[in-house]
Enzyme design. Structure first.
Site, PDB file in Angstrom:
ATOM      1  N   CYS A  68      27.614  -0.971  28.585  1.00 33.43           N
ATOM      2  CA  CYS A  68      26.491  -0.191  28.047  1.00 33.43           C
ATOM      3  C   CYS A  68      26.155   1.006  28.923  1.00 33.43           C
ATOM      4  CB  CYS A  68      25.270  -1.078  27.895  1.00 33.43           C
ATOM      5  SG  CYS A  68      25.604  -2.492  26.841  1.00 33.43           S
ATOM      6  N   HIS A 128      20.836   0.377  19.613  1.00 34.88           N
ATOM      7  CA  HIS A 128      21.614   0.505  20.845  1.00 34.88           C
ATOM      8  C   HIS A 128      23.099   0.390  20.552  1.00 34.88           C
ATOM      9  CE1 HIS A 128      23.194  -0.118  24.779  1.00 34.88           C
ATOM     10  NE2 HIS A 128      23.166  -1.434  24.772  1.00 34.88           N
ATOM     11  N   CYS A 175      20.990  -0.960  32.014  1.00 34.38           N
ATOM     12  CA  CYS A 175      21.681  -2.188  32.413  1.00 34.38           C
ATOM     13  C   CYS A 175      22.948  -2.329  31.587  1.00 34.38           C
ATOM     14  CB  CYS A 175      20.768  -3.389  32.189  1.00 34.38           C
ATOM     15  SG  CYS A 175      20.155  -3.481  30.502  1.00 34.38           S
TER      16      CYS A 175
END
Lengths: 327, 440
Positions: free
Chosen positions: B98, B391, B426
């Site tokens: 990510c 996301h 993160c």
């Protein structure tokens, strides 16, 4: 008085042998004597098969290193231990025997190129509340027999077999604490397919029918096939991580079988020294749905500390009948 | 601390010129049949159009995807070749879960700072809908052996190894390879460890939706987003969400925690499809092309934690990386004007804030005299974040950098020095990448 085998026995033959012995004993209605054969079985010139080792390492989901995983050494030594158990004067039937626990001291790294000598013997024939238990000790040494590399003690239970002359312990520490096990938040989860037993059989050579299929397991009185205890042990060791220090010890006690397919939750807790170095890990595994404990154990750096938390302490060293003199 | 952070001598500035992304879509929605290359090309096309980059040779384009088909080994270069950029623009793929987009921005900025590049485009794309599905390991091994076989007899023998179970496909999972637990289950552990309440998580989720909706309403995203496939806003955005609605959702992660099970579909990000790009440049290049300069990319820092047996939470690496980044730049949390903390889960943001406010964590884990500090909530994710926008793993970094650069530019100066912004992302594998930006 050792029995020297010139080559590694085939597990498939040993299982057939065991089946034949069982049939013979049923026919002759022979009552076994409550004594263990005094001789050990030894095989020299043993070497890991690289293709099998790689398949074993990949099944555990970890990178294939040149050093043998501790669980793989158990698989390597297992045919020798089985040879002890199929001897005519071994008092317990091999088929249907249940694995209770394992304690291993892994003294030095073993590479796949190392030529090894493996020696196994039985000890501690004792009454158990649901049958008779026995310990099988396997020692793996360098081929010259000089340095001890790996030493494992496996405790097996022959369920429903009571030998004359052995005390049957009363209802002692019954596994009643299973009911009050409150599962912690898992740190890992295993999704075990119905073919888990077959997959481990293929890499370990342990084709015990209780692990292979529903039908073959039912033939031995189980409702479904179950995962190999040593699959669970080898995989939890892989999960805990490697490489560990060159010298480490581990133990595992099996509390309930893992019927396949299964979802197993695990909690692994590490302890670290003040300098941040790994000291050890404790693990517990339970059924993700029923919260029944499957197994517990620990890994520690260096020599083992006898466990007293679950069941009885498992001695890893010490004199025993038929112990090999240090050579 | 009012001094601006100045680069070391011999290192020039890297600026954010602007960005472009396509609206993010919930998986299986508007982009269900769009590939990574489709979406990355669409985002790139919009960037080219916005900044007049047709036939321009850009120094380098770096982008990546987390869920990637093996055929997309040159995803970014292929997207460049399919775009209006000059075909002489080099490109490469990178991947840091990510944090992919963040690492692309930091790496390219560093090359600009060193004078190796004058211009660069960082990006990221992900499709949870058009995810790669592989043949099973068994079938793969057989097919590879078949390919190596020389004789027909060998080939027949190898084909005979195929078993029915080999025919079931192997789809990617959100599980961490070392634990078999999903990211949500990992975060549930951390959320419980830091005793983050359900209420606090739902409030953060609600604020994300409200802030993102408000930003759309005042046309903040007009020059950051190009519509695609009928979408002009992120499809996950629920402008009319309320605490009542969020509070009715049942926990989906950490359910065996009982009372401590607080993570719902409302305060966790959904699987999302989308792509983003950021145009970076040297001051000279931007000036020569008469392009805006929104912010400087000041510094970046990566971190990782030992999460495997739960020593630290899977998504807690930024809690360690941010203090290092700020210390290196002589700053504290109080010196930051905008915080963009990626909302993988509401619990991730709140656990990070809780750790920074915890005296014991500050002393024993960060080696400080006490707690690291507090984040002023009025400065946190002020234009919404991942809980509302969604996301698409590798695309989140580009969204954050472009959004923050524009916010900083609009803010201009604070107390006589350029406004500062911090980004924290993160990533899977216990990693995190954080960056410091400064208004121009």
């Amino acid at each position: 008085m050792d029995q020297q085998l010139t080559e590694m026995p085939l597990l498939s033959k040993l299982y057939l042998n065991a089946a034949a012995t069982a049939a013979k004993q049923r026919l002759l209605r022979t009552t076994p004597v409550a004594a263990l054969p005094a001789r050990a079985v030894e095989v020299r010139g043993v070497q890991a098969d690289l293709a099998k080792l790689t398949a074993f390492q990949h099944l555990m989901g970890k990178p294939a290193r040149d050093v043998l995983p501790s669980g793989y050494i158990h698989a390597l030594a297992f045919p020798v231990a089985m040879s002890v158990m199929v001897q005519d004067d071994f008092p317990l039937p091999l088929l249907g025997m249940v694995h209770l626990d394992n304690a291993v001291e892994h003294l030095a790294p073993v590479r796949f190129t190392d030529v090894l000598s493996i020696r196994a013997w039985a000890r501690e024939l004792k009454g158990h509340r649901s049958g008779t238990q026995v310990q099988l000790v396997a020692e793996v040494r360098s081929d010259d027999g000089l340095s001890l590399l790996w030493r494992g003690v496996s405790t097996y239970l022959a369920k429903g077999i009571y030998l004359p002359g052995l005390d049957k312990p009363g209802k002692g520490p019954a596994p009643g604490d299973r009911a009050i096990f409150a599962p912690p938040q898992p740190t890992a989860r295993w999704q075990l397919g119905v073919d888990t037993g077959r997959a481990y059989a293929a890499v370990s050579g342990d084709f015990n029918p209780i692990h292979l299929s529903v039908l073959s397991a039912r033939a031995l009185g189980l409702r479904r096939s179950i995962a190999h205890g040593m699959y669970a042990a080898a995989r939890v060791l892989a999960d805990i991580g490697s490489p560990k220090p060159d010298h480490f010890s581990w133990n595992i006690s099996f509390e309930s079988p893992i019927f396949l397919p299964a979802q197993v939750s695990l909690h692994i807790a590490d302890t670290f020294a003040d300098d941040g170095g790994w000291q050890g890990s404790e693990f517990t595994a339970w059924n993700a749905h029923s919260a029944r404990v499957h197994f517990r154990g620990s890994v520690v750096a260096g020599a083992a500390v006898p466990r007293t938390t679950v069941g009885q302490p498992i001695p890893v060293t010490g004199a025993e009948p038929g112990a090999a003199p240090l050579r | 601390m009012n001094a601006t952070t100045t680069p070391a001598s011999g290192v020039r500035k890297a600026v954010v010129v602007g960005g472009n992304r396509i609206p993010f879509a919930r998986a299986g929605g508007a982009y269900a049949h769009s590939s990574n290359q489709d979406m990355l090309t669409a985002a790139l096309d919009g960037l080219v159009a916005r900044f007049g980059l047709q036939d321009e040779t850009i120094g380098e384009v770096a982008a990546g995807a987390v869920l990637k088909h093996s055929r997309d080994f040159n995803l970014t270069r292929e997207a460049v070749l399919g775009s209006a950029l000059s075909a002489t623009t080099p490109a490469y793929d990178l991947q840091q879960a990510c944090a992919t987009g963040m690492e692309a921005v930091i790496g390219l900025s560093n090359k600009i700072k060193l004078g190796q590049l004058d211009s660069a485009i960082a990006g990221g794309v992900d499709s949870a809908s058009d995810a790669p599905i592989a043949v099973s390991e068994g079938l793969r091994a057989i097919l590879l052996d078949l390919n190596r076989a020389k004789t027909t007899v060998d080939k027949v023998r190898i084909l005979a190894r195929i078993r029915p179970k080999d025919l079931s496909p192997d789809a990617p999972s959100t599980g961490e390879p070392r634990t078999g637990l999903s990211m949500g289950e990992h975060q549930a552990l951390t959320t419980a460890q830091w005793k983050i309440s359900r209420l606090a998580q739902d409030e953060l989720a609600l604020a994300s939706h409200k802030n993102l909706a408000a930003a759309y309403d005042r046309h903040f995203f007009d020059d950051l987003i190009t519509p695609y496939r009928g979408l002009s806003r992120d499809s996950n955005l629920r402008a009319d969400s309320t605490m009542e609605k969020l509070s009715t959702l049942k926990p989906v992660f950490g359910r065996n925690l009982g009372e401590a099970a607080t993570m719902t579909a409302g305060n966790s990000t959904p699987l999302t499809d989308g792509a983003s790009t950021v145009l970076l440049a040297s001051e000279d290049w931007a000036a020569a092309h008469e392009l805006p300069m929104l912010a400087n990319v000041v510094d970046g820092e990566a971190g990782a934690v030992d999460f495997v047996h739960g020593k630290d939470g899977l998504l807690m690496a930024p809690a360690f990386a941010v203090p290092r980044l700020l210390a290196r730049n002589g700053l504290t949390l109080a010196d930051i004007d905008y915080f963009e903390i990626h909302e993988a889960f509401a619990g991730t943001v709140l656990s990070t804030l809780a750790a920074w406010e915890d005296e014991d964590f500050g002393k024993t884990r960060l080696g400080l005299d006490g707690a690291f500090g507090s984040v002023d909530r009025d400065k946190l994710n002020v234009n919404g974040s991942s809980l509302a926008a969604g996301h698409p793993f590798a695309a989140t970094g580009g969204r954050l950098v472009a959004t923050l650069a524009k916010m900083l530019h609009e803010r201009g100066h604070v107390d006589g020095r350029p406004a500062r912004g911090l980004i924290s992302v993160c990533a899977a594998g216990g990693q995190g990448v954080v960056a410091l930006l400064e208004a121009r």
